[in-house]
Scaffold this active site. Structure first.
Site, PDB file in Angstrom:
ATOM      1  N   LYS A 103       0.864  -1.190   0.000  1.00 41.44           N
ATOM      2  CA  LYS A 103       0.000   0.000   0.000  1.00 41.44           C
ATOM      3  C   LYS A 103       0.891   1.227   0.000  1.00 41.44           C
ATOM      4  O   LYS A 103       2.055   1.157   0.434  1.00 41.44           O
ATOM      5  CB  LYS A 103      -0.880   0.002   1.254  1.00 41.44           C
ATOM      6  N   GLY A 216     -18.214   7.993  -2.333  1.00 45.72           N
ATOM      7  CA  GLY A 216     -17.146   8.136  -3.326  1.00 45.72           C
ATOM      8  C   GLY A 216     -17.226   6.984  -4.307  1.00 45.72           C
ATOM      9  O   GLY A 216     -18.326   6.516  -4.640  1.00 45.72           O
TER      10      GLY A 216
HETATM   11  P1  NAD Z   1     -13.293   7.985  -2.322  1.00 43.20           P
HETATM   12  O1  NAD Z   1     -12.275   9.011  -2.020  1.00 43.20           O
HETATM   13  O2  NAD Z   1     -13.774   7.842  -3.714  1.00 43.20           O
HETATM   14  O3  NAD Z   1     -14.587   8.196  -1.378  1.00 43.20           O
HETATM   15  C1  NAD Z   1     -14.550   8.337   0.014  1.00 43.20           C
HETATM   16  C2  NAD Z   1     -15.932   8.836   0.442  1.00 43.20           C
HETATM   17  O4  NAD Z   1     -16.017   8.845   1.864  1.00 43.20           O
HETATM   18  C3  NAD Z   1     -16.246  10.269   0.005  1.00 43.20           C
HETATM   19  O5  NAD Z   1     -17.594  10.324  -0.416  1.00 43.20           O
HETATM   20  C4  NAD Z   1     -16.075  11.085   1.292  1.00 43.20           C
HETATM   21  O6  NAD Z   1     -16.865  12.266   1.284  1.00 43.20           O
HETATM   22  C5  NAD Z   1     -16.591  10.079   2.284  1.00 43.20           C
HETATM   23  N1  NAD Z   1     -16.200  10.325   3.667  1.00 43.20           N
HETATM   24  C6  NAD Z   1     -15.021  10.746   4.157  1.00 43.20           C
HETATM   25  N2  NAD Z   1     -15.073  10.821   5.500  1.00 43.20           N
HETATM   26  C7  NAD Z   1     -16.322  10.417   5.849  1.00 43.20           C
HETATM   27  C8  NAD Z   1     -16.997  10.276   7.079  1.00 43.20           C
HETATM   28  N3  NAD Z   1     -16.402  10.542   8.246  1.00 43.20           N
HETATM   29  N4  NAD Z   1     -18.277   9.848   7.057  1.00 43.20           N
HETATM   30  C9  NAD Z   1     -18.907   9.564   5.908  1.00 43.20           C
HETATM   31  N5  NAD Z   1     -18.311   9.673   4.710  1.00 43.20           N
HETATM   32  C10 NAD Z   1     -17.041  10.098   4.685  1.00 43.20           C
HETATM   33  O7  NAD Z   1     -12.693   6.609  -1.784  1.00 43.20           O
HETATM   34  P2  NAD Z   1     -13.104   5.135  -2.215  1.00 43.20           P
HETATM   35  O8  NAD Z   1     -12.174   4.688  -3.263  1.00 43.20           O
HETATM   36  O9  NAD Z   1     -14.562   5.054  -2.403  1.00 43.20           O
HETATM   37  O10 NAD Z   1     -12.679   4.349  -0.883  1.00 43.20           O
HETATM   38  C11 NAD Z   1     -13.544   4.272   0.246  1.00 43.20           C
HETATM   39  C12 NAD Z   1     -13.115   3.091   1.094  1.00 43.20           C
HETATM   40  O11 NAD Z   1     -13.174   1.900   0.304  1.00 43.20           O
HETATM   41  C13 NAD Z   1     -11.679   3.165   1.619  1.00 43.20           C
HETATM   42  O12 NAD Z   1     -11.605   2.526   2.877  1.00 43.20           O
HETATM   43  C14 NAD Z   1     -10.907   2.359   0.590  1.00 43.20           C
HETATM   44  O13 NAD Z   1      -9.686   1.865   1.106  1.00 43.20           O
HETATM   45  C15 NAD Z   1     -11.913   1.261   0.323  1.00 43.20           C
HETATM   46  N6  NAD Z   1     -11.678   0.553  -0.928  1.00 43.20           N
HETATM   47  C16 NAD Z   1     -11.787   1.184  -2.116  1.00 43.20           C
HETATM   48  C17 NAD Z   1     -11.541   0.478  -3.287  1.00 43.20           C
HETATM   49  C18 NAD Z   1     -11.680   1.114  -4.631  1.00 43.20           C
HETATM   50  O14 NAD Z   1     -11.545   0.381  -5.627  1.00 43.20           O
HETATM   51  N7  NAD Z   1     -11.994   2.363  -4.729  1.00 43.20           N
HETATM   52  C19 NAD Z   1     -11.161  -0.888  -3.235  1.00 43.20           C
HETATM   53  C20 NAD Z   1     -11.083  -1.513  -2.001  1.00 43.20           C
HETATM   54  C21 NAD Z   1     -11.344  -0.772  -0.845  1.00 43.20           C
END
Ligand code: NAD
Length: 406
Positions: A103, A216
């Site tokens: 990571k 997100g």
């Molecule tokens: P992103 O940046 O696209 O979205 C994050 C979202 O969380 C945003 O809408 C933000 O406004 C919101 N947010 C932030 N703080 C918050 C809070 N306290 N309460 C509610 N909402 C809040 O990120 P993402 O890619 O969607 O990732 C989100 C999670 O999913 C992370 O833990 C990431 O590690 C995990 N993840 C993502 C992927 C991927 O392919 N994108 C894959 C595996 C895991």
């Protein structure tokens, strides 16, 4: 804020207590193979030079090249990156893909940078790490606040430095620039395949009431996929606010609304709620899709969902896990629930190396049986050891890593 790496190690300890993997093997997994901190100087638009702190943690490559996303966030620090890298090692094992765990990250609020500053910072991260990256060594991907465009800059920088034209050094690239069909929706789609496989096991109704924390990449596609399948998404939140409509939120309209206003607040026919309130609504399924440490010993007791599916990494602390277990609320763990993302990343890497391009249908036709298979194996492992799904998933992952390591 709890230390996410300590939480991850506490999860490992719990599993080591119910299944004997041998102390040598467990000790090996208590430390990453290496963790690297870098400083990245960036010439800002006003002519000044600002230094940013960046990271890459290579946790374990027993199963294949290190694989794992890069996070840009003002709170990102080494313990968070180490925890995420550890979970990636286990996630790749659960998914059954030939990749190890890594990571990366940069401590930065990307919203405060101009596009050209962001590009220089992203290229700077690759310049500092190009020796350790590579399609057969370490393959990063997107995570919170990193986009296909950023992956494209990084792939381009790597090619400039090394001459490698496969673009397989990084995944999550834009379509037409080496990206895979389906990568954008893969995490949420994979979570949905897992949910479908587990629905009966979890005693959930055919059509569920769902609340999603985070809007997100993971959260917004989850909202779309669950509502298109006929479930009712009643509550959604992001970092600024939350909304609630017991009759269901129109997700397509909400995506459009957020694009135009940059907020969920004021969305028609909905009541404004806080993030805390979202976690306490009486629903069938709660999907945390934002950040770590959202459900803790301070609020786990108030959760009234029938089940939780972790699309985010590490949203539930070990103490909260125990409380939910006692309350009889099953948790579908992150290393299974969000493993669709890394699996399609692996497909992208594979397509780049073979110079192929698969259709979205081909991608999801390959993804679905892999996730169904892992889910069923995890249910078996949990039943065999009379434990929860998280420990079942850890057992499956640790067995696969140990077998290969030996
Ligand atoms: P992103 O940046 O696209 O979205 C994050 C979202 O969380 C945003 O809408 C933000 O406004 C919101 N947010 C932030 N703080 C918050 C809070 N306290 N309460 C509610 N909402 C809040 O990120 P993402 O890619 O969607 O990732 C989100 C999670 O999913 C992370 O833990 C990431 O590690 C995990 N993840 C993502 C992927 C991927 O392919 N994108 C894959 C595996 C895991």
């Amino acid at each position: 804020m709890q230390n996410p790496f300590q939480n991850a190690m506490s999860q490992l300890d719990k599993v080591a207590k119910i299944k004997n993997f041998g102390e040598e093997f467990i000790s090996r997994l208590r430390q990453p193979d290496r963790d690297i901190r870098i400083s990245i100087p960036v010439k800002m638009d006003d002519g000044s030079v600002k230094i940013f702190e960046g990271y890459r943690v290579e946790y374990n490559n027993t199963l294949g090249p290190y694989k794992g996303g890069i996070r840009y966030h003002q709170d990102t620090e080494i313990n968070e990156v180490k925890a995420l890298a550890f979970w990636m090692a286990l996630k790749c094992a659960v998914a059954g893909i030939p990749m190890g765990g890594g990571k990366g990250g940069i401590t930065v609020n990307p919203k405060e940078l101009s596009k050209s500053e962001l590009e220089k910072l992203s290229r700077g991260w690759v310049q500092k790490l190009s020796d350790i990256l590579g399609p057969k060594k370490d393959v990063p991907a997107p995570d919170v606040n990193t986009t296909p465009e950023i992956m494209d800059w990084m792939a381009d920088e790597f090619e400039k430095i090394t001459g490698d034209k496969t673009r397989a050094v990084i995944t999550g690239k834009p379509l037409g620039k080496g990206g895979s069909e389906g990568r954008g929706t893969a995490t949420a789609q994979g979570g949905f395949f897992v949910f479908e496989t587990l629905k009966k096991e979890l005693n959930l109704p055919e059509k569920c009431k769902v609340a999603i924390q985070g809007f997100g990449n993971a959260g917004s596609y989850a909202a779309l996929i669950w509502s298109k399948a006929g479930h009712t998404v009643v509550a959604i939140s992001d970092s600024k606010s939350g909304i609630y409509n017991p009759n269901g939120i129109n997700i397509e309209k909400l995506i459009e609304y957020k694009k135009n206003t940059n907020s969920l607040s004021g969305f028609p026919d909905s009541k404004e709620i806080t993030n805390e309130e979202l976690l306490e609504i009486e629903i069938d399924l709660l999907i945390p899709a934002a950040f770590e440490n959202q459900i803790t010993d301070a609020n786990a007791d108030k959760v009234r969902a029938k089940a939780i599916l972790e699309l985010a990494n590490g949203p539930i602390t070990p103490e909260a896990d125990e409380i939910l277990f006692k309350k009889g609320i099953p948790v579908v763990p992150d290393i299974l629930a969000n493993s669709g993302g890394v699996t399609v990343s692996y497909f992208e890497w594979d397509q780049n190396l073979k110079n192929e391009h698969w259709s979205e249908k081909e991608v999801f036709d390959k993804l679905q049986p892999m996730l169904e298979n892992s889910t069923k194996k995890i249910i078996e492992k949990a039943k065999e050891s009379n434990t929860d799904l998280r420990r079942g998933a850890f057992i499956l992952a640790l067995e696969r890593i140990k077998e290969k390591m030996l």
